[in-house]
Design a protein around this motif. Structure first.
Motif, PDB file in Angstrom:
ATOM      1  N   UNK A 324       0.810  -1.206   0.000  1.00 52.34           N
ATOM      2  CA  UNK A 324       0.000   0.000   0.000  1.00 52.34           C
ATOM      3  C   UNK A 324       0.853   1.269   0.000  1.00 52.34           C
ATOM      4  N   UNK A 325       2.150   1.100   0.193  1.00 55.39           N
ATOM      5  CA  UNK A 325       3.112   2.190   0.110  1.00 55.39           C
ATOM      6  C   UNK A 325       4.356   1.669  -0.610  1.00 55.39           C
ATOM      7  N   UNK A 326       5.082   2.527  -1.319  1.00 55.89           N
ATOM      8  CA  UNK A 326       6.231   2.041  -2.084  1.00 55.89           C
ATOM      9  C   UNK A 326       7.377   1.544  -1.233  1.00 55.89           C
ATOM     10  N   UNK A 327       7.435   1.940   0.043  1.00 57.54           N
ATOM     11  CA  UNK A 327       8.589   1.579   0.862  1.00 57.54           C
ATOM     12  C   UNK A 327       8.430   0.268   1.605  1.00 57.54           C
ATOM     13  N   UNK A 328       7.385  -0.520   1.340  1.00 58.89           N
ATOM     14  CA  UNK A 328       7.190  -1.778   2.060  1.00 58.89           C
ATOM     15  C   UNK A 328       7.555  -2.991   1.215  1.00 58.89           C
ATOM     16  N   UNK A 329       7.742  -2.819  -0.076  1.00 60.27           N
ATOM     17  CA  UNK A 329       8.009  -3.966  -0.944  1.00 60.27           C
ATOM     18  C   UNK A 329       9.300  -4.669  -0.557  1.00 60.27           C
ATOM     19  N   UNK A 330      10.367  -3.909  -0.335  1.00 57.38           N
ATOM     20  CA  UNK A 330      11.652  -4.517   0.008  1.00 57.38           C
ATOM     21  C   UNK A 330      11.576  -5.277   1.329  1.00 57.38           C
ATOM     22  N   UNK A 331      10.890  -4.693   2.322  1.00 56.19           N
ATOM     23  CA  UNK A 331      10.732  -5.369   3.616  1.00 56.19           C
ATOM     24  C   UNK A 331       9.927  -6.643   3.462  1.00 56.19           C
ATOM     25  N   UNK A 332       8.895  -6.596   2.635  1.00 55.61           N
ATOM     26  CA  UNK A 332       8.065  -7.781   2.391  1.00 55.61           C
ATOM     27  C   UNK A 332       8.897  -8.903   1.784  1.00 55.61           C
ATOM     28  N   UNK A 333       9.706  -8.583   0.791  1.00 54.27           N
ATOM     29  CA  UNK A 333      10.519  -9.601   0.133  1.00 54.27           C
ATOM     30  C   UNK A 333      11.561 -10.186   1.079  1.00 54.27           C
ATOM     31  N   UNK A 334      12.135  -9.365   1.936  1.00 54.65           N
ATOM     32  CA  UNK A 334      13.129  -9.850   2.898  1.00 54.65           C
ATOM     33  C   UNK A 334      12.504 -10.824   3.888  1.00 54.65           C
ATOM     34  N   UNK A 335      11.342 -10.473   4.419  1.00 55.66           N
ATOM     35  CA  UNK A 335      10.663 -11.343   5.380  1.00 55.66           C
ATOM     36  C   UNK A 335      10.210 -12.633   4.704  1.00 55.66           C
ATOM     37  N   UNK A 336       9.737 -12.539   3.465  1.00 51.83           N
ATOM     38  CA  UNK A 336       9.314 -13.744   2.740  1.00 51.83           C
ATOM     39  C   UNK A 336      10.490 -14.694   2.513  1.00 51.83           C
ATOM     40  N   UNK A 337      11.665 -14.154   2.188  1.00 49.32           N
ATOM     41  CA  UNK A 337      12.844 -14.994   1.992  1.00 49.32           C
ATOM     42  C   UNK A 337      13.261 -15.686   3.290  1.00 49.32           C
ATOM     43  N   UNK A 338      13.210 -14.957   4.402  1.00 49.08           N
ATOM     44  CA  UNK A 338      13.546 -15.554   5.692  1.00 49.08           C
ATOM     45  C   UNK A 338      12.566 -16.655   6.065  1.00 49.08           C
ATOM     46  N   UNK A 339      11.293 -16.418   5.798  1.00 48.89           N
ATOM     47  CA  UNK A 339      10.293 -17.437   6.114  1.00 48.89           C
ATOM     48  C   UNK A 339      10.450 -18.660   5.215  1.00 48.89           C
ATOM     49  N   UNK A 340      10.812 -18.431   3.958  1.00 50.24           N
ATOM     50  CA  UNK A 340      10.946 -19.532   3.013  1.00 50.24           C
ATOM     51  C   UNK A 340      12.065 -20.488   3.424  1.00 50.24           C
ATOM     52  N   UNK A 341      13.059 -19.978   4.114  1.00 53.28           N
ATOM     53  CA  UNK A 341      14.183 -20.818   4.519  1.00 53.28           C
ATOM     54  C   UNK A 341      13.779 -21.895   5.521  1.00 53.28           C
ATOM     55  N   UNK A 342      12.707 -21.650   6.271  1.00 55.15           N
ATOM     56  CA  UNK A 342      12.284 -22.631   7.269  1.00 55.15           C
ATOM     57  C   UNK A 342      11.351 -23.688   6.699  1.00 55.15           C
ATOM     58  N   UNK A 343      10.933 -23.496   5.435  1.00 57.16           N
ATOM     59  CA  UNK A 343      10.075 -24.483   4.784  1.00 57.16           C
ATOM     60  C   UNK A 343      10.969 -25.542   4.143  1.00 57.16           C
ATOM     61  N   UNK A 344      10.798 -26.768   4.554  1.00 58.94           N
ATOM     62  CA  UNK A 344      11.663 -27.836   4.050  1.00 58.94           C
ATOM     63  C   UNK A 344      11.189 -28.402   2.728  1.00 58.94           C
ATOM     64  N   UNK A 353       6.261 -16.423  -4.383  1.00 57.67           N
ATOM     65  CA  UNK A 353       6.700 -15.024  -4.366  1.00 57.67           C
ATOM     66  C   UNK A 353       5.497 -14.159  -4.014  1.00 57.67           C
ATOM     67  N   UNK A 354       5.203 -14.023  -2.731  1.00 58.27           N
ATOM     68  CA  UNK A 354       3.933 -13.400  -2.328  1.00 58.27           C
ATOM     69  C   UNK A 354       3.905 -11.878  -2.425  1.00 58.27           C
ATOM     70  N   UNK A 355       5.062 -11.232  -2.577  1.00 59.28           N
ATOM     71  CA  UNK A 355       5.105  -9.771  -2.536  1.00 59.28           C
ATOM     72  C   UNK A 355       4.906  -9.193  -3.928  1.00 59.28           C
ATOM     73  N   UNK A 356       3.770  -8.557  -4.136  1.00 58.83           N
ATOM     74  CA  UNK A 356       3.449  -7.969  -5.436  1.00 58.83           C
ATOM     75  C   UNK A 356       4.157  -6.629  -5.603  1.00 58.83           C
ATOM     76  N   UNK A 357       4.391  -6.192  -6.833  1.00 58.87           N
ATOM     77  CA  UNK A 357       5.016  -4.883  -7.050  1.00 58.87           C
ATOM     78  C   UNK A 357       4.058  -3.747  -6.692  1.00 58.87           C
TER      79      UNK A 357
END
Length: 495
Positions: A324-344, A353-357
């Protein structure tokens, strides 16, 4: 959620347009910002960029106005509507006001000085309008306290508008006839009153729409208005400062049009479509549906919890986040990558890739709902603060087929939502207020009716600068419930 099958309102709309030239290139955006701060000094040495008016119509008009005199103003504006001037960040109305100030030939005659009226002093009213147009922008910018001229002008405008339709008789003529002898004074009153309605969020019975249409008709005599001493363009500039949203959409106009063989979509559109398609395909069971929510900066800290909750219930794979703001996309992608690491192990792990542009700050929800419908995908939207207590795929199959039953808290006599056939849209409604819908939870089925309905609503949000989203949505859902929302400016009547 309440099922609803909309009866389409007939809306004749033009194509979507990028009036602020957000996708036209950096030179146009830079010129726009310089015009806002430096006025016409910004166009010194400016050479037409690219295809000029074809690339940025309103920007080219602003450059033209800076270089024109009163006689050339009409050619600069061409066929640009007043509504577009009010909606854009290009200071067209401000430039018109400055142009008016350079030409005061015959201004006193057109200012109604010395014109008698049984109960109006036109010269006093004109000075009130001048003070209002001069001081209100400073107040809106936070530079001064609320000026007394604001309340004085708003109160006087109501009186002039009322007298313009009064059948009371004085000296053998109706008050309306006496008032009509100063048309620019009346026009100023309608414009000032429209400002008050927008400022107070009290637009009812299309009063703002009528004020805009009245001013639009007056602009057919543009030279007379520019030569007058009534600061009508300054008042309209004040009105433009009250816009609720900006033309910040990063999608092109072609991205939002109905697909045709020769349509050229933007890179951003293709990127968004790939993400939506992958999310729908990742649904492990049931229909191919996209589950969507909006991500604000203040919610980023809770995103990891949302991922964990969605994984536990089983709807993580088709979940996408709308920034909803341009400054959240990078944070979203970082958190998604960290979460993906725990999925075996997961069949969708490689494509998740849940973070839309980012596409817009003001209408991202409806833009992405519309993009999903373009792909013929059912889409479920829930606000981030809502917590789903069970896997939505327990009821989504029935809902996607239009067979979801009425909520249990609704009595049989309250089955007002569906008329005939399968519902196209499911919307959350207020528990204590029947017929009052909320956009916090909604499911859209990709029917032809839904696509046209959402396109009309999105076009209204994108082109009417004073659009009130909640009122517009309520009216689009229940246009026949006049006791709730009798009408909305720039949306069609039920008839």
């Amino acid at each position: 959620m309440c099922p609803w099958r909309p009866a389409l309102l007939v809306v004749l709309v033009s194509a979507f347009h990028d009036d602020d030239c957000e996708v036209a290139g950096q030179p146009w955006r830079q010129l726009r910002e310089e015009l806002l701060s430096q006025n016409c000094a910004a166009v010194d040495g400016w050479a037409n960029h690219g295809n000029g008016a074809a690339e940025c119509e309103l920007g080219a008009a602003a450059v033209c106005l800076c270089r024109a005199d009163v006689s050339g103003a009409r050619a600069c504006l061409h066929k640009i509507s007043l509504q577009r001037m009010l909606a854009t960040r290009w200071p067209l109305l401000k430039l018109m006001a400055q142009l008016q100030g350079t030409s005061q030939a015959g201004a006193m005659a057109r200012g109604c000085a010395g014109l008698w009226h049984p109960s109006l002093d036109w010269e006093e009213w004109r000075h009130q309008v001048i003070a209002f147009a001069k001081e209100t922008p400073l107040w809106l910018d936070g530079q001064v306290e609320q000026p007394t001229s604001l309340d004085e002008a708003l109160g006087a405008a109501q009186g002039v508008v009322w007298k313009s339709g009064s059948d009371a008789v004085a000296e053998g003529r109706t008050i309306a006839m006496w008032t009509s002898m100063c048309p620019l004074g009346v026009l100023s009153a309608f414009a000032v009153r429209a400002v008050s309605l927008v400022l107070g969020h009290s637009d009812v019975y299309r009063i703002v729409q009528r004020a805009i249409e009245t001013a639009e008709r007056a602009m057919s005599n543009l030279e007379d208005v520019l030569h007058s001493s009534w600061p009508i363009f300054q008042v309209l500039h004040v009105m433009s400062l009250l816009k609720r949203s900006l033309h910040d959409t990063r999608l092109t106009a072609a991205d939002l049009e109905v697909a045709t063989p020769n349509v050229q979509r933007s890179t951003l559109w293709h990127q968004a479509m790939r993400s939506l398609t992958a999310a729908a395909a990742a649904a492990s069971a049931g229909p191919k549906v996209v589950i969507m929510t909006g991500l604000y900066a203040q919610r980023v800290g809770h995103l990891l919890d949302l991922f964990k909750h969605a994984e536990r219930l089983g709807y993580l794979a088709p979940l996408v986040l709308v920034p909803m703001l341009p400054n959240v996309t990078e944070s979203c992608e970082t958190i998604a990558e960290l979460f993906l690491q725990r999925i075996t192990e997961s069949p969708w792990k490689g494509t998740w890739s849940p973070c839309l542009p980012f596409v817009s700050q003001f209408r991202a929800q409806y833009l992405y709902l519309y993009l999903a419908l373009q792909l013929d995908l059912p889409v479920l939207w829930f606000d981030f603060h809502l917590v789903l207590l069970q896997n939505p795929f327990l009821w989504l199959p029935k809902a996607v087929e239009g067979r979801l039953e009425m909520p249990s808290y609704r009595e049989p006599c309250q089955r007002y939502c569906v008329t005939q056939g399968e519902p196209d849209i499911y919307l959350a409604d207020e528990f204590y207020a029947p017929h009052l819908v909320k956009p916090s939870l909604m499911l859209l089925r990709p029917t032809a009716t839904t696509k046209q309905w959402l396109r009309d609503f999105l076009h209204w949000l994108s082109t009417f600068p004073f659009a009130h989203e909640a009122r517009g949505l309520q009216y689009m859902v229940f246009p026949d419930r006049l006791d709730i929302i009798p009408s909305v400016s720039m949306l069609p009547s039920k008839e």
